[in-house]
Design a protein around this motif. Structure first.
Motif, PDB file in Angstrom:
ATOM      1  N   UNK A 159       0.871  -1.195   0.000  1.00  0.00           N
ATOM      2  CA  UNK A 159       0.000   0.000   0.000  1.00  0.00           C
ATOM      3  C   UNK A 159       0.899   1.234   0.000  1.00  0.00           C
ATOM      4  N   UNK A 160       0.660   2.124  -0.950  1.00  0.00           N
ATOM      5  CA  UNK A 160       1.468   3.337  -1.023  1.00  0.00           C
ATOM      6  C   UNK A 160       1.001   4.328   0.036  1.00  0.00           C
ATOM      7  N   UNK A 161       1.878   4.673   0.988  1.00  0.00           N
ATOM      8  CA  UNK A 161       1.449   5.583   2.065  1.00  0.00           C
ATOM      9  C   UNK A 161       1.023   6.939   1.540  1.00  0.00           C
ATOM     10  N   UNK A 162       1.687   7.407   0.457  1.00  0.00           N
ATOM     11  CA  UNK A 162       1.333   8.729  -0.068  1.00  0.00           C
ATOM     12  C   UNK A 162      -0.088   8.713  -0.624  1.00  0.00           C
ATOM     13  N   UNK A 163      -0.450   7.592  -1.281  1.00  0.00           N
ATOM     14  CA  UNK A 163      -1.764   7.549  -1.939  1.00  0.00           C
ATOM     15  C   UNK A 163      -2.884   7.538  -0.899  1.00  0.00           C
ATOM     16  N   UNK A 164      -2.776   6.630   0.077  1.00  0.00           N
ATOM     17  CA  UNK A 164      -3.863   6.498   1.054  1.00  0.00           C
ATOM     18  C   UNK A 164      -3.277   6.265   2.443  1.00  0.00           C
ATOM     19  N   UNK A 165      -2.931   7.365   3.157  1.00  0.00           N
ATOM     20  CA  UNK A 165      -2.267   7.206   4.459  1.00  0.00           C
ATOM     21  C   UNK A 165      -3.091   6.392   5.441  1.00  0.00           C
ATOM     22  N   UNK A 166      -4.410   6.542   5.394  1.00  0.00           N
ATOM     23  CA  UNK A 166      -5.256   5.865   6.397  1.00  0.00           C
ATOM     24  C   UNK A 166      -5.147   4.352   6.212  1.00  0.00           C
ATOM     25  N   UNK A 167      -5.333   3.905   4.967  1.00  0.00           N
ATOM     26  CA  UNK A 167      -5.256   2.472   4.696  1.00  0.00           C
ATOM     27  C   UNK A 167      -3.868   1.960   5.091  1.00  0.00           C
ATOM     28  N   UNK A 168      -2.829   2.761   4.740  1.00  0.00           N
ATOM     29  CA  UNK A 168      -1.453   2.367   5.073  1.00  0.00           C
ATOM     30  C   UNK A 168      -1.326   2.188   6.579  1.00  0.00           C
ATOM     31  N   UNK A 169      -1.881   3.152   7.342  1.00  0.00           N
ATOM     32  CA  UNK A 169      -1.753   3.089   8.798  1.00  0.00           C
ATOM     33  C   UNK A 169      -2.440   1.841   9.332  1.00  0.00           C
ATOM     34  N   UNK A 170      -3.648   1.583   8.790  1.00  0.00           N
ATOM     35  CA  UNK A 170      -4.375   0.395   9.250  1.00  0.00           C
ATOM     36  C   UNK A 170      -3.522  -0.857   9.047  1.00  0.00           C
ATOM     37  N   UNK A 171      -2.894  -0.942   7.837  1.00  0.00           N
ATOM     38  CA  UNK A 171      -2.084  -2.132   7.557  1.00  0.00           C
ATOM     39  C   UNK A 171      -0.894  -2.197   8.515  1.00  0.00           C
ATOM     40  N   UNK A 172      -0.318  -1.026   8.831  1.00  0.00           N
ATOM     41  CA  UNK A 172       0.821  -1.030   9.756  1.00  0.00           C
ATOM     42  C   UNK A 172       0.387  -1.591  11.114  1.00  0.00           C
ATOM     43  N   UNK A 173      -0.778  -1.152  11.585  1.00  0.00           N
ATOM     44  CA  UNK A 173      -1.272  -1.679  12.867  1.00  0.00           C
ATOM     45  C   UNK A 173      -1.454  -3.188  12.770  1.00  0.00           C
TER      46      UNK A 173
END
Lengths: 656, 656
Positions: free
Chosen positions: A168-182
Motif C-alpha cells: 500500500x502506497x502511504x502517499x496515496x492512502x495514508x489511512x489504509x497504510x496506517x491500518x495495515x501497519x497496525x
C-alpha cells in the motif's frame, strides 16, 4: 566430604582397570555397546519436545524435587510472567532517584527520535510518540531486562516502510497504510509471543551474529541516506531504499533543493550538523532544538523554505482495535511482513543483549523465551493503541545504561514523560525543523555500525564474514529483504557445506596415552603400520556425504597399501572407523557402509567400528548390517579396537 | 615382521604410560593441543580442492611415489578416459559369444521400449531408436560399468515431456519442440561431464536413497497411468501427469473409447495384457508382437480403430547439430531442464548401481566421476545425432545381467542391431499396435517400484521414509518437479534440523576404563559427583545451535546443583565440555562460550574444555578467548580433564 569414598573408590578402580585389560573384558565391554538400550524413537522425542515446550516448569521442578502447593506454583507462575512482582517488593527510593534521572534523559532523547522514526516509517509524528508510551509500560510489567529502552527503532521503522510500500502506497492512502501497519504490528506481536510460548527461540537464531552485524551496518547507512531528504529539504524522494536510487534522486533534486536553500534553512542545517556532530546524551539536549524552534517561531522560517514538523495531534493513544485488517486481500502479505518484522525486532533486541551483553555485565539471567513473550504482548497491546512495532533501541539503551538506570522503572518514567508531552507540549513541537530530526536520527546511527566486530569476525571466521558482507551489501545495494535473505542463505549454506564435505581424518596414537588424534593436528602421533585408524567428524553419515566418505577412505587405503608394499611386503590388515561422532546414519549411509565392507573384505581387509553411538547401533541392527558384517567388529573405543587388531595380528604372525 | 619392534615398543609404552600419569605430563600433553599447528586456512582448502579436482592422478601418484614417464602417464590418462583400452586387449571370443546373446536379447527388448519411450517423451518413434544407437556406442568406449544397458529410459522421457510442456507445446509445433529437446539433451550432457570433470558428484548425492526410491515408484505409477491412453486408444488425453487429472481424463473419455472398442482392438488389448503379464526377457519375445502385427496386416485392423505406430522414418541417425537452440528466449529454461534431467539421469544410473549393486557383486570399482564424464559425453554426442537424454535402464540392465553379459560389448551389439533394424525393418514396425508398446512399457515398470526397500527404510529411519513418501506423493499428486523438490527439501531439512538441535549428552565414566559414555546409553556409567561431563555431538558450534546448547548446559547445571544440595551440602566444582566432535566454531558460538564461562564463573564453577580440535583451538586463540578463560582449562581428553579436576579438588579438600 560425603562423596569422598566414591572418589577413593574410583581411584582404586583406575589402578584396577589399568591392571586387567584382556580380551574377555574387551569383548564384554563391546557387549555393552551391542546391548545398549534402544534410543528413544522419533515419536518419543517429538512428544518430549512438545511436553518441554508446554510444561517446562513442571519438568524443572520435578527434577529439583520441590513439592509445591498449587497456590505456590500459581504464584511462581505469575512471578514468572510478571518479573516486576519479584523486584518490585524490595524496590527502594534510592533506586527510584537514579531511575528518574535515567527516565528523563531517555524521554529527552526518545521524543525527537520517535518523531523521526515515525517519519521514517512514513507515519504521522504522533504515532512514533504513541509507540514510546504503551509498549514500554507493558514491557516494564513483563520484561526481565533492566537496561533495555523500549520504543520505536530506526531499523524496524525503515524495514516496515520498505516492506509495506509493496502492499500500500502511504502517499496515496495514508489511512489504509496506517491500518495495515497496525495489522502488521499485531501479527508481529502474535508471532513473537508464539515463539516465546512454544520455545521457538531458535527461529531467531537463524540470523547469525555475523549476519546481524552486517545487516545492522547496512541498514544504518541506508537510514542515514534517507535522512538526506530531511537535511536537504528534498520534496520528491525515491521510495526505494538502495544506495544507488537514493543517491540518484538526491543528485537529481539537488539543484532544486540548493535553489531552495535560504539563510534560515542553512542556519538550521548548520544547527542540525552541530547537533549530530557533538550530540551526547545529556539532559540539556532538547533545549538545543528548542532554541532553534523559538528562532524559527520568530522568523517564521517555514515561510522561507525550512521544512518543519508542523501540527502534531496531541492527546492519549487513541484505540486502534477497530482498525486491524484481519480480513481482506492483504492478510497474507501483512502476516508475512509481521513475521519478518517480528524476527528482525527480536534480532535487534538479541543484538543488544549479545553485543553489549548488559545482562552478563550485571550478571543476571535473561530467559530468551520469556523476553519474547513480553515483546509479543507489548506489541499486541501496541497494535490496539495505535502504536507500531516497538523493540529495544540501541542508542537509547546505551543512554539508559550510562545514565545509571537501576530497574525497568526508567522506562515507566520515560513513557509517562512522553505521555505528558503528548498531552501538553505538542504545540511546542510545531516548529521543530525536519533537519533537526534528521540530524538526531543520524547521530543515533553510528552505534549500529560495529566495524571492530566486523574486523574481528574476519579474523576469526572467513565464511562468517562472507555472511556479514552479504547482508551488508544486500541491504545497501538491493533491498532490506534481499539483505536478510542473503544473510540467512549464506549462513545455512555454510551448515550444509559442512554436512556435505565432512571432516574425515587419519588418526595416530598420541605417545604415552590411549588417546588417538588427527595425525595432521598432532605431528607426534604414532601410526600403527598395517592398521588405518579413520575418524569421521560429522554428526550425520547420510546421503549428502556418504559417497564422499567412502571415496576418501578407499583412497587412503590404496595410498597406505602402496606405501606398505614399497617398504615392507605386507598389506593392510584392518581399517578402524571411529564412529564416536556419528549421531545418526541413514539408509544411504548404511548402503555405503555395507559397500565399503564388501570392498575391503574383497581385499582381505577387516572393517572395524569403534564406539558407535546407540542410534547408529540401533540402525545397523534394524538394517541387519551387523549380522552381515559380524558383531565382532564393534569395539568400545579406538584403543580397544586397536588392541584387538594387534592381538589377532600377533596370533596370525605366530601361526605362520 | 618388519614392524614387530614398534609393536613390542608400543606394548611397553602402554605399561609405561599407565605408570606415569602425573600433572606435569598432563600439562605437557595439554600443550600439544595449545601449540597444535594452525589448520589450513580456507584459501588453502579451496586451492587444495581445486587442485584435487583438476589433477587428481598427480596427487595420487605423488603420494604413491610412482615415478612415471610422461608417456606412461599419458597412456594411463588415456586408459583412464577409455577403459576399453584396459579390458579390450584381453577380450576373448568366449566372452563375445555371451555378449552377443545378451546384446541380441537387449535389442529385442530395447526396440519396442525405445519406440514406447519416445512416445512418452512426445517425440516420433524413430528418435527413441536413434537414442538406442549412438549413446550406447559412446558409453562402450568411455564407461566402466559392464552390465548397464544404455538407452532411453521411462522416467527421464516422462520428466522431459512433463518439463518441456511448459516451454513449448509438442502438439502445436513438433519441430520446435524437438529442437528444444535436443538442446536440453546437449545441456544435460554438458552438465554431466562438468560434474564429472570437476568432481561435483555430491550434487547428485542431493537426492537421498530414500528419496530416489519414492520418486521412482511415483514416476512408475504416473508412467503406467499414461499408458492407459495407449491401451484404451484414447485420442484426447490430458497433458498433466498427476493421478487426479489423468484418471479424470480417462473416465471422461472412457465411454467414447469403449464405444470405439472393436473386436480387433479388444483382441489386441488381450494380446497386450498377455505380453505385459507373462512378459519375461526371452529371445522369442519380439515374435509375439510380430504375430499380432501380421494379424493386423491381414485384417487391416487400423481401419477398425486399433491405434498403430504407422510410419517410422528409417535410416541412420541424422545430424541435429544445426538444430541446437543455444540462443533465443528459451535458453535459460532449456538449461534449467537440462540440469534437472542431467541430475535425474545420473540418479537413475546411481539407483541402478546402488540398488542392484552389480559392480559390488562382481567386485570391481566404479569411479563415479569417470562414469559421469562418460554419460556426459554420450549425451553430448547424442544431442548432435538427434538423440534425446539417455541413461542406464533398470529393466534392460537386469535383462542384460541375467542374459549373462560379460562386458559392455553387449551394448555395442545392441546398438548395431537397432541400427540395422532402423536401416531395414522399419516397415515391419508399421503395424505395431500402440497397445502392445504400452503393455511392454507397463511390463518394465514394476522393476521401478521397490516396496521391500520402502518398508526397510521405514524400519530403519522414519525421517528418511518421510522423504521417500514425500517424493512419492509429490510425483503422484502434484508433478514431477514438485516431487523432486519435496524430496530434496525434506532431505536437507533433516540435515538442518540435526544442526539446529544437536545431540548433547551427559557423560559418565565406564567402569574399569578411561572411556566416557552417554549415561543414557550406558546405564553402568559412573557419574563423578560435583563434576559434570558434557559432550556436544555436533560438527558445528554455530549461530543455529549455540543458544540451545547454552540453555541445555545451564539447565543441567542447575538440576545437578539442586540434587547436590539435597544430598550433600556441596556445590558443582567444574563443567567439562568434551569438544572432540566440534569440527568448527563460529563467532556466535564463541560469544556463547564466553557467556557460558562468565555465568559459570559467577557461580564459582570452572569451565574445562576437553580435546578441542585444531580449528577450534585456532579460533579460540584468534578470538582471544583462551587468554580470557585461561589456557589451563584445556586438556587432551576427558579422562585427563577429570583427573586434573579431581586433583585440584583433593587439594582444596586437604587445604580446608
Amino acid at each position: 566430604m560425603g562423596s569422598l569414598p566414591t572418589e577413593s573408590l574410583s581411584v582404586e578402580e583406575h589402578q584396577q582397570q589399568q591392571v586387567e585389560m584382556d580380551d574377555t573384558s574387551r569383548t564384554e565391554r563391546a557387549r555393552w555397546l551391542l546391548n545398549s538400550p534402544d534410543p528413544p524413537s522419533i515419536w518419543h522425542e517429538l512428544a518430549g519436545s512438545i511436553r518441554e515446550a508446554f510444561f517446562p516448569r513442571n519438568k524443572l521442578s520435578s527434577s529439583s524435587r520441590v513439592k509445591q502447593t498449587w497456590r505456590r506454583s500459581a504464584f511462581s507462575f505469575l512471578r514468572g510472567l510478571f518479573p516486576i512482582l519479584n523486584w518490585g517488593r524490595n524496590y527502594k527510593a534510592s533506586k527510584f532517584k537514579s531511575d528518574l534521572m535515567a527516565g528523563l534523559t531517555l524521554a529527552s532523547l526518545s521524543i525527537p527520535q520517535s518523531i523521526g522514526y515515525a517519519n521514517l516509517a512514513k507515519l504521522d509524528p504522533q504515532y512514533g510518540l504513541y509507540t514510546s508510551v504503551i509498549p514500554p509500560l507493558i514491557y516494564a510489567l513483563m520484561g526481565s531486562s533492566r537496561e533495555i529502552a523500549i520504543g520505536p527503532v530506526a531499523v524496524v521503522s525503515m524495514l516496515l516502510s520498505a516492506l509495506m510500500q509493496n502492499v500500500q502506497d502511504p502517499a496515496a492512502d495514508p489511512v489504509a497504510y496506517r491500518k495495515l501497519v497496525f495489522t502488521v504490528t499485531f501479527f508481529a506481536g502474535v508471532f513473537q509471543s508464539v515463539f516465546g510460548l512454544f520455545r521457538l527461540g531458535f527461529l531467531v537464531d537463524f540470523l547469525s551474529h555475523a549476519a546481524i552485524v552486517g545487516f545492522m551496518a547496512g541498514a544504518a547507512i541506508v537510514i542515514g541516506l534517507q535522512q538526506l531528504k530531511g537535511l536537504l529539504g528534498i520534496s520528491h524522494f525515491t521510495n526505494k531504499t538502495d544506495v544507488v536510487s537514493v543517491l540518484g534522486s538526491v543528485f537529481s533534486s539537488l539543484h532544486h533543493s540548493l535553489h531552495n536553500l535560504t539563510i534560515p534553512s542553512l542556519l538550521c542545517d548548520f544547527l542540525a550538523v552541530l547537533v549530530s556532530s557533538e550530540f551526547r546524551p545529556r539532559l540539556f539536549l532538547p533545549y538545543l532544538p528548542l532554541n532553534c524552534k523559538v528562532y524559527l517561531y520568530l522568523t517564521k522560517a517555514d515561510k522561507h523554505g525550512v521544512k518543519i514538523v508542523k501540527h502534531i495531534k496531541g492527546g492519549l493513544n487513541p484505540s486502534s482495535a477497530h482498525q486491524l485488517q484481519l480480513t481482506g486481500p492483504h492478510l497474507g502479505q501483512t502476516a508475512k511482513i509481521g513475521l519478518i518484522s517480528a524476527v528482525v525486532a527480536l534480532t535487534v533486541r538479541e543484538a543488544i543483549a549479545v553485543g553489549r551483553s548488559f545482562a552478563s555485565i550485571k550478571g543476571y539471567h535473561l530467559d530468551g523465551n520469556k523476553e519474547m513473550v513480553a515483546m509479543g504482548f507489548m506489541n499486541i497491546a501496541g497494535s490496539l493503541t495505535s502504536c507500531y512495532v516497538a523493540t529495544g533501541s540501541f542508542s537509547r539503551t546505551a543512554v539508559n545504561f550510562s545514565a545509571g538506570c537501576q530497574t525497568v522503572v526508567s522506562n515507566i518514567v520515560m513513557a509517562i514523560t512522553v505521555l505528558l508531552s503528548l498531552e501538553l507540549f505538542t504545540s511546542l513541537l510545531y516548529y521543530t525543523p525536519i533537519a533537526i530530526l534528521a540530524s538526531i536520527i543520524l547521530s543515533a546511527l553510528p552505534g549500529l555500525i560495529d566495524i571492530n566486530e566486523a574486523i574481528n569476525i574476519y579474523k576469526v571466521d572467513k565464511l562468517d564474514f562472507l555472511a556479514c558482507i552479504g547482508a551488508f551489501l544486500g541491504v545497501l545495494f538491493a533491498s532490506v529483504e534481499i539483505g536478510l535473505l542473503a544473510a540467512v542463505t549464506i549462513s545455512f549454506a555454510k551448515i550444509l557445506l559442512n554436512a556435505v564435505r565432512p571432516g574425515i581424518e587419519l588418526q595416530g596414537r598420541l605417545p604415552r596415552t590411549d588417546t588417538y588424534g588427527d595425525i595432521s593436528q598432532f605431528p607426534m602421533a604414532i601410526k600403527t603400520p598395517g592398521i588405518l585408524t579413520i575418524r569421521i567428524n560429522s554428526a550425520l553419515f547420510c546421503f549428502a556425504n556418504a559417497n564422499f566418505i567412502r571415496e576418501r577412505i578407499m583412497r587412503w587405503v590404496t595410498e597406505e597399501q602402496d606405501e606398505l608394499e614399497e617398504t615392507t611386503k605386507r598389506t593392510i590388515q584392518a581399517v578402524i572407523i571411529d564412529m564416536s561422532n556419528l549421531m545418526n546414519i541413514d539408509t544411504s549411509g548404511i548402503l555405503v557402509l555395507e559397500e565399503l565392507h564388501k570392498k575391503l573384505a574383497s581385499n582381505g581387509i577387516e572393517l572395524v567400528m569403534a564406539s558407535p553411538r546407540w542410534q547408529v547401533i540401533h540402525k545397523l541392527k534394524s538394517a541387519k548390517l551387523l549380522d552381515r558384517i559380524g558383531k565382532g567388529c564393534v569395539y568400545l573405543s579406538v584403543a580397544e579396537a586397536m588392541e584387538a587388531c594387534l592381538a589377532s595380528k600377533f596370533a596370525a604372525l605366530s601361526n605362520c
